[in-house]
Design an enzyme around this catalytic site. Structure first.
Site, PDB file in Angstrom:
ATOM      1  N   CYS A 114       0.829  -1.224   0.018  1.00 53.99           N
ATOM      2  CA  CYS A 114       0.154  -0.045   0.106  1.00 53.99           C
ATOM      3  C   CYS A 114       0.957   1.300  -0.078  1.00 53.99           C
ATOM      4  CB  CYS A 114      -0.702  -0.231   1.285  1.00 53.99           C
ATOM      5  SG  CYS A 114      -2.223   1.323   1.032  1.00 53.99           S
ATOM      6  N   ASP A 217      -2.981  -6.383 -13.452  1.00 53.99           N
ATOM      7  CA  ASP A 217      -3.505  -5.869 -14.716  1.00 53.99           C
ATOM      8  C   ASP A 217      -4.056  -7.302 -15.196  1.00 53.99           C
ATOM      9  OD1 ASP A 217      -2.804  -3.264 -14.309  1.00 53.99           O
ATOM     10  OD2 ASP A 217      -0.936  -3.267 -15.646  1.00 53.99           O
ATOM     11  N   ARG A 240      -8.969  -5.284  -9.147  1.00 54.17           N
ATOM     12  CA  ARG A 240     -10.019  -4.699  -9.767  1.00 54.17           C
ATOM     13  C   ARG A 240     -10.884  -5.436 -10.803  1.00 54.17           C
ATOM     14  NH1 ARG A 240      -5.902  -0.218 -11.818  1.00 54.17           N
ATOM     15  NH2 ARG A 240      -4.825  -2.169 -12.182  1.00 54.17           N
TER      16      ARG A 240
HETATM   17  C1  LIG Z   1      -9.973   0.129  -4.129  1.00 54.69           C
HETATM   18  C2  LIG Z   1      -8.813  -0.769  -4.159  1.00 54.69           C
HETATM   19  C3  LIG Z   1      -8.182  -0.945  -2.576  1.00 54.69           C
HETATM   20  C4  LIG Z   1      -6.950  -1.780  -2.329  1.00 54.69           C
HETATM   21  N1  LIG Z   1      -6.732  -2.117  -1.212  1.00 54.69           N
HETATM   22  C5  LIG Z   1      -5.453  -2.731  -1.027  1.00 54.69           C
HETATM   23  C6  LIG Z   1      -5.168  -3.218   0.504  1.00 54.69           C
HETATM   24  O1  LIG Z   1      -6.146  -2.979   1.301  1.00 54.69           O
HETATM   25  N2  LIG Z   1      -4.166  -4.127   0.547  1.00 54.69           N
HETATM   26  C7  LIG Z   1      -3.303  -4.424  -0.465  1.00 54.69           C
HETATM   27  O2  LIG Z   1      -2.317  -5.151  -0.325  1.00 54.69           O
HETATM   28  N3  LIG Z   1      -3.620  -3.706  -1.610  1.00 54.69           N
HETATM   29  C8  LIG Z   1      -4.808  -2.996  -2.024  1.00 54.69           C
HETATM   30  N4  LIG Z   1      -5.139  -2.677  -3.404  1.00 54.69           N
HETATM   31  C9  LIG Z   1      -4.097  -3.124  -4.469  1.00 54.69           C
HETATM   32  C10 LIG Z   1      -4.844  -4.643  -4.915  1.00 54.69           C
HETATM   33  O3  LIG Z   1      -4.564  -5.598  -3.893  1.00 54.69           O
HETATM   34  C11 LIG Z   1      -4.026  -5.225  -6.155  1.00 54.69           C
HETATM   35  O4  LIG Z   1      -2.657  -5.193  -5.939  1.00 54.69           O
HETATM   36  C12 LIG Z   1      -4.010  -3.870  -7.320  1.00 54.69           C
HETATM   37  O5  LIG Z   1      -5.404  -3.530  -7.429  1.00 54.69           O
HETATM   38  C13 LIG Z   1      -3.509  -4.647  -8.578  1.00 54.69           C
HETATM   39  O6  LIG Z   1      -4.260  -5.693  -9.055  1.00 54.69           O
HETATM   40  P1  LIG Z   1      -5.144  -5.552 -10.373  1.00 54.69           P
HETATM   41  O7  LIG Z   1      -4.763  -5.039 -11.402  1.00 54.69           O
HETATM   42  O8  LIG Z   1      -5.880  -6.992 -10.417  1.00 54.69           O
HETATM   43  O9  LIG Z   1      -6.273  -4.788  -9.585  1.00 54.69           O
HETATM   44  C14 LIG Z   1      -6.044  -2.020  -3.563  1.00 54.69           C
HETATM   45  C15 LIG Z   1      -6.805  -1.814  -4.792  1.00 54.69           C
HETATM   46  C16 LIG Z   1      -7.779  -1.167  -4.929  1.00 54.69           C
HETATM   47  C17 LIG Z   1      -8.376  -0.845  -6.219  1.00 54.69           C
END
Ligand SMILES: Cc1cc2nc3c(=O)[nH]c(=O)nc-3n(C[C@H](O)[C@H](O)[C@H](O)COP(=O)(O)O)c2cc1C
Length: 334
Positions: A114, A217, A240
Site C-alpha cells: 500500500c 492488470d 479490480r
Molecule cells: C480499491 C482498492 C483498494 C485496495 N486495497 C488494498 C489493500 O487493502 N491491501 C493491498 O495489499 N492492496 C490493495 N489494493 C491493491 C490490490 O490488492 C492489487 O494489488 C491491485 O489492484 C493490482 O491488481 P489488479 O490489477 O488486479 O487490480 C487495492 C486496490 C484497489 C483498487
C-alpha cells in the site's frame, strides 16, 4: 493450445492450506469485505480470499475502535481466508496477528504494497520496501507469533525502477513466509502505467520452496494465462477486475481447463448477484447501517458497468437508503 498446459492450475500449498485453483482475490480496502468474499467463493474458481487491510496499531486499541472491530467479519464458510495487516513495528504486528488468529484468521498476510500516505507515513505498507531489515523483522515476528501460515504481498519496490521485491522475497522465505504475492508496479506508480510482469518472473526465479502469486492488470482468462506462462508464477491474484464481476475466477478456471470461454453472465444474472450482494451486506454487516450503505453503493455500481440503459438504475443505487430501494432499482432487470 490450452489443453497442452494442464499444469497452469496446479493447486498450491500455503502452509497447511491447499489453494485450488490457485486463483486468488486481491485485498482491496472498502471492497473485499465478507459479502464480496463470500460471493467470490460461491461463484467458484477462487481458491483464496483476503480481507481489507487492518492497522496493527488500531488493533492494539480494539476495544475502542468500532470500525476496526466491525471489519472483523470473516467466517468459516470463506475458508481459506487471509487477513491482511499493515504496520512497521514488529511487536505490534505480532500482537495484531495473534488477535486476528484468535478471531479465526486462516492465514495472516502482511501488506507491503500500500502506497497511500496514511499507511506509509508510519513506515508500513510499501514503505517497508525501503527498509528491508525492518521488513524482514516484521515477517519474522509475525511468523513466530502465530501457528497459521504467514504470507506477504509486495510491490516491485518503492521508488520507480528500484526493484526490492526480489531481494526481499528471498529473505522473507528464509524467515518463514509461506507465499509471496507480487503486485508488479512500484509504489511510486500508484496505479499508473502497466504492471511489469517480468518482476514476478524475477521473484519466482529466486524463491525456492514457496508459491509466488502474480498480480497486476489481469482482467480476463487470456491475461491470466499469459501471466502464468510469461512469469512461471504459481498463482494469479485478481483485484479490480473482480469488482462487480465475481464470476471472473470461474471464467478463468473454465477457460484454462477447457480451452473455451464461459458465456458472460446475462443482465439478469448480474442484477440478481448485485441484489444478493446487497442482501448479504445488510444481513451481516457490523458497521452502522449508514456506513454499510455508503460502502455498498460503490460496490453495487460496479455490477452496472456496461449494462445498457442503466442510467436510472445507477441513479437510484447511488441514492439508495435501504434494501427496498435497491430492490426497486433493480426490479426492471431482475
Ligand atoms: C480499491 C482498492 C483498494 C485496495 N486495497 C488494498 C489493500 O487493502 N491491501 C493491498 O495489499 N492492496 C490493495 N489494493 C491493491 C490490490 O490488492 C492489487 O494489488 C491491485 O489492484 C493490482 O491488481 P489488479 O490489477 O488486479 O487490480 C487495492 C486496490 C484497489 C483498487
Amino acid at each position: 493450445m490450452i489443453a497442452d498446459q494442464p499444469t497452469l492450475l496446479t493447486p498450491i500449498t500455503i502452509g497447511n492450506w491447499t489453494i485450488d485453483p490457485p486463483l486468488t482475490l486481491a485485498p482491496m480496502a472498502g471492497q473485499t469485505n465478507h459479502p464480496f468474499r463470500v460471493l467470490c467463493r460461491e461463484m467458484g474458481g477462487c481458491g483464496l480470499v483476503c480481507t481489507e487491510l487492518f492497522s496493527s496499531h488500531a488493533m492494539q486499541f480494539k476495544g475502542n475502535h468500532h470500525r476496526t472491530m466491525a471489519m472483523i467479519d470473516w467466517t468459516p464458510e470463506e475458508a481459506p481466508c487471509a487477513v491482511q495487516l499493515f504496520g512497521a513495528n514488529p511487536q505490534h504486528m505480532a500482537e495484531a496477528a495473534k488477535i486476528v488468529v484468535d478471531y479465526g484468521a486462516n492465514l495472516v498476510d502482511i501488506n507491503m504494497g500500500c502506497w497511500v500516505p496514511k499507511v506509509t507515513k508510519g513506515g508500513g505498507g510499501a514503505a517497508l520496501l525501503k527498509d528491508l531489515c525492518t521488513a524482514v523483522e516484521v515477517v519474522h515476528a509475525v511468523v513466530n507469533a502465530v501457528q497459521v501460515p504467514v504470507t506477504v504481498k509486495v510491490r516491485a519496490g518503492f521508488e520507480n525502477g528500484v526493484i526490492t521485491a526480489v531481494q526481499f522475497a528471498k529473505r522473507a522465505e528464509e524467515v518463514g513466509a509461506k507465499a509471496i504475492a507480487v503486485h508488479a508496479r512500484f509504489a511510486e506508480q500508484g496505479f499508473t502505467g502497466k504492471a511489469d510482469w517480468d518482476i514476478i518472473r524475477q521473484v519466482k526465479a529466486v524463491v525456492k520452496s514457496i508459491p509466488v502469486i502474480g498480480n497486476g492488470d489481469v482482467t480476463n482468462a487470456d491475461d491470466a494465462i499469459r501471466m502464468f506462462e510469461q512469469t512461471g508464477c504459481d498463482g494469479v491474484m485478481i483485484g479490480r477486475a473482480a469488482l462487480g464481476n465475481p464470476w471472473i475466477f470461474r471464467q478463468i478456471e473454465h477457460q484454462i481447463r477447457t480451452g473455451t470461454p464461459l458465456p458472460t453472465p446475462t443482465i439478469q444474472e448480474r442484477a440478481q448477484t448485485c441484489l444478493r450482494h446487497a442482501q448479504l451486506t445488510l444481513q451481516t454487516t457490523k458497521l452502522r447501517e449508514r456506513s454499510a450503505l455508503l460502502e455498498l453503493r460503490g460496490q453495487l455500481i460496479k455490477y452496472l458497468s456496461n449494462m445498457p440503459d442503466s442510467t436510472t438504475i445507477r441513479h437510484q443505487i447511488v441514492h439508495c437508503e435501504s434494501l427496498q430501494d435497491i430492490e426497486n432499482a433493480l426490479a426492471p432487470v431482475l
